[in-house]
Structures are given as C-alpha cells and as structure tokens.
Design a protein around this motif. Sequence first.
Motif, PDB file in Angstrom:
ATOM      1  N   ILE A 283       0.838  -1.206   0.000  1.00 32.95           N
ATOM      2  CA  ILE A 283       0.000   0.000   0.000  1.00 32.95           C
ATOM      3  C   ILE A 283       0.871   1.254   0.000  1.00 32.95           C
ATOM      4  CG2 ILE A 283      -1.682   1.339   1.333  1.00 32.95           C
ATOM      5  CD1 ILE A 283      -2.825  -1.370   2.293  1.00 32.95           C
ATOM      6  N   LEU A 284       1.890   1.253   0.841  1.00 27.98           N
ATOM      7  CA  LEU A 284       2.780   2.416   0.908  1.00 27.98           C
ATOM      8  C   LEU A 284       3.505   2.634  -0.410  1.00 27.98           C
ATOM      9  CD1 LEU A 284       4.359   2.037   4.471  1.00 27.98           C
ATOM     10  CD2 LEU A 284       2.728   3.779   3.703  1.00 27.98           C
ATOM     11  N   GLU A 285       3.837   1.532  -1.092  1.00 32.58           N
ATOM     12  CA  GLU A 285       4.557   1.647  -2.364  1.00 32.58           C
ATOM     13  C   GLU A 285       3.733   2.402  -3.403  1.00 32.58           C
ATOM     14  OE1 GLU A 285       7.080  -1.344  -5.296  1.00 32.58           O
ATOM     15  OE2 GLU A 285       5.082  -1.933  -4.612  1.00 32.58           O
TER      16      GLU A 285
ATOM     17  N   ASP B 225       8.684   9.649  -3.982  1.00 31.87           N
ATOM     18  CA  ASP B 225       9.972  10.321  -3.857  1.00 31.87           C
ATOM     19  C   ASP B 225      11.075   9.280  -3.655  1.00 31.87           C
ATOM     20  OD1 ASP B 225      12.103  11.978  -3.455  1.00 31.87           O
ATOM     21  OD2 ASP B 225      11.384  12.867  -1.581  1.00 31.87           O
ATOM     22  N   SER B 226      11.898   9.083  -4.677  1.00 27.55           N
ATOM     23  CA  SER B 226      12.907   8.028  -4.632  1.00 27.55           C
ATOM     24  C   SER B 226      14.033   8.309  -3.643  1.00 27.55           C
ATOM     25  CB  SER B 226      13.505   7.811  -6.026  1.00 27.55           C
ATOM     26  OG  SER B 226      14.151   8.990  -6.476  1.00 27.55           O
ATOM     27  N   ARG B 227      14.105   9.528  -3.119  1.00 27.30           N
ATOM     28  CA  ARG B 227      15.173   9.865  -2.177  1.00 27.30           C
ATOM     29  C   ARG B 227      14.677   9.923  -0.728  1.00 27.30           C
ATOM     30  NH1 ARG B 227      19.830  11.420  -4.661  1.00 27.30           N
ATOM     31  NH2 ARG B 227      19.682  11.861  -6.907  1.00 27.30           N
ATOM     32  N   SER B 228      13.406   9.579  -0.512  1.00 28.43           N
ATOM     33  CA  SER B 228      12.866   9.607   0.839  1.00 28.43           C
ATOM     34  C   SER B 228      13.257   8.354   1.612  1.00 28.43           C
ATOM     35  CB  SER B 228      11.339   9.733   0.804  1.00 28.43           C
ATOM     36  OG  SER B 228      10.759   8.555   0.260  1.00 28.43           O
ATOM     37  N   MET B 229      13.233   8.452   2.935  1.00 34.59           N
ATOM     38  CA  MET B 229      13.589   7.316   3.788  1.00 34.59           C
ATOM     39  C   MET B 229      12.602   6.170   3.630  1.00 34.59           C
ATOM     40  SD  MET B 229      15.645   5.937   5.911  1.00 34.59           S
ATOM     41  CE  MET B 229      16.687   7.321   6.372  1.00 34.59           C
ATOM     42  N   ILE B 230      11.299   6.499   3.525  1.00 33.01           N
ATOM     43  CA  ILE B 230      10.282   5.450   3.388  1.00 33.01           C
ATOM     44  C   ILE B 230      10.492   4.676   2.093  1.00 33.01           C
ATOM     45  CG2 ILE B 230       7.810   4.986   3.192  1.00 33.01           C
ATOM     46  CD1 ILE B 230       7.265   7.384   4.903  1.00 33.01           C
TER      47      ILE B 230
END
Length: 310
Positions: free
Chosen positions: A226-228, A233-238
């Motif tokens: 779901i989060l995916e 943002d490819s540079r975020s921690m998540i």
Amino acid sequence: MKCLEGTQKPRMLGWSIAYIILLLSIFLPPLSLITAALLMVPVLIMYVKLGTRRFLVHYVVSLAVVYFVASLLAGWLGALLVSVSIFFLPPVIQMGNLYKKRAAARTVITAGTLTLLGELLLTLVVCSMFGLNPVGNMKRYMMESVQTLPVQVQGLMAIDMDTLVQLMVQMLPLYMIGFSLFYVVISHWLARKVLVRSGESIPAFKPIKDWMLPKSFVWLYLLALILEMFVKDSRSMIFTVLLNLLPLLMAAFAIQAIAFLFFIAHVKRWNKTLPIVGILLLFLPPAYFMFSLLGVFDVAFPIRDRMTSK
C-alpha cells in the motif's frame, strides 16, 4: 576419554591447517568465491570442540602462520587476512555458544546473521568517521562499471544510469542482509554436519514441510504494498525502506510456497518432483512472483488444516 582426546588433537590440527589454507586462498581468483564462503566453518568447529584456551591457541597460531606466509608475498596482505579473520570471529563465537547450549537452529541463524550484519553496519560507520566514504566509493565504482557496458546494452536500460546507480546504492541494506544470511546459513549447514558426525548434539531445522512464517508478515507485506503505491519520492527514507523490505518479504513468501509444496507432496504421498520443480521455477521472474503470492495465501489462510482434515 584419553583415547578420544588423543584422536581429537590431530583432527583439530587438521582443521587449523584447513583454515590456514582457506585464508591464504582468498585472493586466488579461481578459488576465492568458494573459499571465502567457507571461512567460518573451521573456526566454528574448533570453537565448539575445544575449550576456550585451546581454541585460542589454535586460532592465534593459525593467524600467525597466515600473517607470516602472506607477508612474504606482499607486506600488506598479512595484516589484511588477519583483519578478515577477526571480522568473522564474533558471529563464530555467538553461534558456537548457542551450539553449546543446544539452541534451536532458527535461533542460531538469527543470532549469527544479526551479529554479522551489526559488524557490517559498524564498519560503515567507522569508515565514514575516518572520511573513507564507502557508500560514495561504491556509487562511483558502480557508475564506472555501468559505463563500461556496450552502448547497445546501455540503450536498452529502461531508466538512466544515474537513477539506476542511485537505486542500487539505496539497496545496500538488502545486499548486507543477503551477505550476512548467506554466510551464516552456509556455515551452519556445513559445521553442523561435521559436529553431529563427531558426536555433538546440534538441533536441526524443522522439516521444510513444517516451515511457517508468522501471520504478522502478511500484514507487513500488505502495508508495504500500500505504501509503495503512494510513496513516489525516490530519495525519501520510506522509499528506501520499501526498496529493501519488499524484496526480502517476497523472497520469504517464495520460500514459504516451496515449503507448502513439500507439505502437499507429504500429505498426498507424492514424490518430491513437485517441490523440486518449484525450486527450479523460482529463477523465472513471473513464477517467482506467483510463488510469493502462494506463500502469502499459505500463511494467511488455513489451507493446510483443510487438507489434513479431509
């Protein structure tokens, strides 16, 4: 008892010699891939079979021989090989102590993997503190490697090289976990076989047909999926966490699917052809994804109970 100790001495001497040969052969290209994967095995066997003092004697003498021989070949090589040996010593001690306590195989694998993984993380931190920047060097090396590919191959890539290299660097935790798990599993499998044959009582894993992941893994997998869908943002921690977590969960559920096939073969009294074919199909991406889904269903729903209740 004295007779047993007398026969044990030459065996342990043999393992010391084997360890010396393994260390010295790390940098021989034809053998390095094999010998590097076996480094922990002789030390683990000696640690379990010998007392602490006798183990230290064998270990220190082995390192002294390696240092002397390697230094004759290259001045820096002796210190490097000794450093490699010491790096793998903490997981050996951790696993060896658990063997002596007759801990479950799952506990041994978990403790050894976490110990080796912790060492890798500590190494990254220490290297960064001394300004060595291992992540930056890794990114630079990957960029240079990609640039050496033929132009035609680079043109077939769906994403540009900078993005590809950035994603590969972000997956460093996945590589580290895979490295740690690989070394510990191989070491446990081989060392346990030798130790059991020598008279030690080392618990084995449950039969693969009885393997079952916790149901919490299903919820974690669904949450990650779901989060995916929302994290872009490819540079975020998540994004980085998901990039490493999803392949791990997919691999875990694919293995769970293989365990389910072994369970079916056991219940139906079939031969092992079905699960063996399943293992071979894991190397095909579409089949790998389908097996992951099968593993999710096996954990989430009481399929096995319904099969055994008939």
